[in-house]
Structures are given as C-alpha cells and as structure tokens.
Write a protein that holds these residues in place. Structure first.
Motif, mmCIF file in Angstrom:
data_model
loop_
_atom_site.group_PDB
_atom_site.id
_atom_site.type_symbol
_atom_site.label_atom_id
_atom_site.label_comp_id
_atom_site.label_asym_id
_atom_site.label_seq_id
_atom_site.Cartn_x
_atom_site.Cartn_y
_atom_site.Cartn_z
ATOM 1 N N SER A 1 -2.763 -1.784 -3.999
ATOM 2 C CA SER A 1 -3.778 -0.369 -3.477
ATOM 3 C C SER A 1 -3.132 0.940 -3.122
ATOM 4 C CB SER A 1 -4.468 -1.101 -2.813
ATOM 5 O OG SER A 1 -3.733 -1.415 -1.252
ATOM 6 N N GLN B 1 -3.582 3.564 -0.050
ATOM 7 C CA GLN B 1 -5.010 2.854 1.128
ATOM 8 C C GLN B 1 -3.618 4.088 2.130
ATOM 9 O OE1 GLN B 1 -6.768 0.240 2.789
ATOM 10 N NE2 GLN B 1 -5.750 -1.377 1.374
ATOM 11 N N THR C 1 -6.708 1.152 6.901
ATOM 12 C CA THR C 1 -6.890 0.282 5.605
ATOM 13 C C THR C 1 -7.548 -0.003 5.271
ATOM 14 O OG1 THR C 1 -5.590 -1.745 6.632
ATOM 15 C CG2 THR C 1 -4.306 -0.164 5.888
ATOM 16 N N ASN C 2 -8.273 -1.203 4.401
ATOM 17 C CA ASN C 2 -9.623 -2.410 4.809
ATOM 18 C C ASN C 2 -9.111 -4.028 4.416
ATOM 19 O OD1 ASN C 2 -8.467 -2.776 1.963
ATOM 20 N ND2 ASN C 2 -9.714 -2.356 0.561
ATOM 21 N N THR D 1 0.463 -1.533 0.551
ATOM 22 C CA THR D 1 -0.094 -0.512 -0.024
ATOM 23 C C THR D 1 1.186 0.966 0.290
ATOM 24 O OG1 THR D 1 0.139 -0.073 2.083
ATOM 25 C CG2 THR D 1 -2.099 -1.217 1.209
#
Length: 245
Positions: free
Chosen positions: A80, A82, A87-88, A61
């Motif tokens: 990703s 982020q 974060t997810n 990330t």
C-alpha cells in the motif's frame, strides 16, 4: 519522508543488493509470534519477500508508487502507498516491523510514535541497511574519492546516518544485541555501475550539471575487468534491533 527513488525504480529493483540469509535467520530467532509483519519503506519488496516466508501476512508500505509497481508479488504480501509516519493500520497489529535502507529518511519522532501505536507488546523492530561498498583496495580508493569529492556535496544530509553505520539514529526501544553481518557477491561491471547509478547523489549531480558523473568513474575502473568478468564486492550490514515495550 523523502522520495529520492521513484524516478529510478527500475534501476533500484535490478541493481540494489539483497540482504544475507544469516540476518533473516537471526531475526527469526528473536520472534515470539509470526502472525503479521510490517515492512516499512519497502521499495521493491526485497525484505517483504523474505518476511513472507516467516509470517502469515506481511503488509508492505512505501511512498513511491513507482517502486511498488516493481515489487515482488505474493499472496501473503499486501502493498500500500502510505507514509511511514501516518498509516491506516490498527493499533497493536504487528509482531515485527522492519525498515530496510530507509529509516534515515523518516521523521524519527513521528515514525516511532506510529511504531508504538501499531506494534504488539514486545514486537521486534529492525532497522536494516548496508554501508559503503567494498571491492579491492585500489578500486575502493577510486570509488571513495568519487563518493566523497565528486558527488560528496550532492548527498542529502540524512546520508550521514549511513556513514555513521546507524549508530547515531535515535532508537527508543529495548535494544537487542546483534552479531556483525556482511554480504558478498560477484558482480559484473554492469552490475557495479548500475548500483552506483542508483545513488541519490548521482541523481542530484546529474540534474544540476546535465551530465552523469558515473561515466567518468566507469572509465577509471574499467581496467579492473580486463582479465575477469566478475569481481567480488561486499557490504557491511547496518543493523539496530529492539523490542517495542
């Protein structure tokens, strides 16, 4: 987390040094599981690429889309956009979390909360960086003066964590005793100047004064290449490692 590097992502990918293999061998020796890793603040994916050789899956990330566009692409790396602090990722996801030359930009409290949420029990966390470049005594004197005086007031306050060799960053984990690592390379004049141009303080100076201070520095160190194409440069590795308990 600050983003000082999107506008120079191509330079960053081309000129930033790579971390030594000995460090990754040591990291590997501390792992009890090698399923999933998270490389946080991945930049152009240097460390993610090395982790991909050890782990089944690597999530990497960054907050810079420009940096991610220059990242190493491999099937088992998923990039990703982020922030480090939010974060997810699911809870208890990671066997290892790495942060390379980036942790000093983070909100420590929020990031460590995210580490503890997403890490498996006894996961390894490694905050990696590199200190001041070292060349020859005479050239180091010129570069140090440039670092401290020409652009000294243009460094972000977080730079002090690097000057303090990461010893003063908060690190609320069961610390792992680590060896000293350094890495050496032979660089051309272009490589050295390219690397110095990636410094955030150079960017801040140039923006405020309308001129790049590296031009003058380059003229001062140019004689060192008169009788050789390359010179030896080295960096000390900055390292804090621990287990997330």
């Amino acid at each position: 987390m600050k983003d000082n590097f999107s506008s120079q992502s191509e330079l960053y990918a081309k000129y930033r040094p790579h971390y030594p293999n000995d460090f990754f061998k040591f990291l590997d020796s501390t792992l009890t599981s090698k399923n999933i890793a998270w490389d946080c603040g991945t930049g152009n994916g240097q460390v993610a690429y090395q982790l991909s050789k050890m782990f089944t899956k690597v999530y990497a990330t960054d907050i810079s889309d420009a940096q991610l566009k220059h990242a190493f692409q491999l099937e088992n790396i998923e990039y990703s956009l982020q922030p480090a602090e939010r974060t997810n990722f699911a809870e208890n996801s990671f066997d290892c979390i790495t942060i390379a030359q980036a942790i000093h930009w983070f909100d420590f409290e929020l990031f460590y909360k995210e580490v503890k949420r997403t890490a498996k029990k006894n996961a390894v966390i490694a905050a990696i960086g590199y200190g001041r470049i070292e060349t020859s005594k005479d050239m180091d004197h010129i570069i140090d003066h440039f670092y401290q005086h020409t652009i000294g007031s243009f460094w972000d306050k977080e730079r002090r964590y690097i000057d303090e060799k990461y010893k003063m960053i908060p690190f609320p984990f069961e610390e792992i005793k680590t060896p000293d690592f350094s890495f050496e390379m032979n660089w051309t004049e272009e490589q050295l100047i390219g690397y110095i141009n990636t410094w955030s303080a150079v960017k801040h100076y140039t923006k405020q004064n309308g001129i790049n201070p590296v031009y003058k520095l380059q003229s001062m160190i140019k004689p060192f290449w008169e009788n050789q194409k390359e010179i030896k440069v080295s960096f000390p590795l900055l390292l804090r490692m621990g287990y997330v308990t």
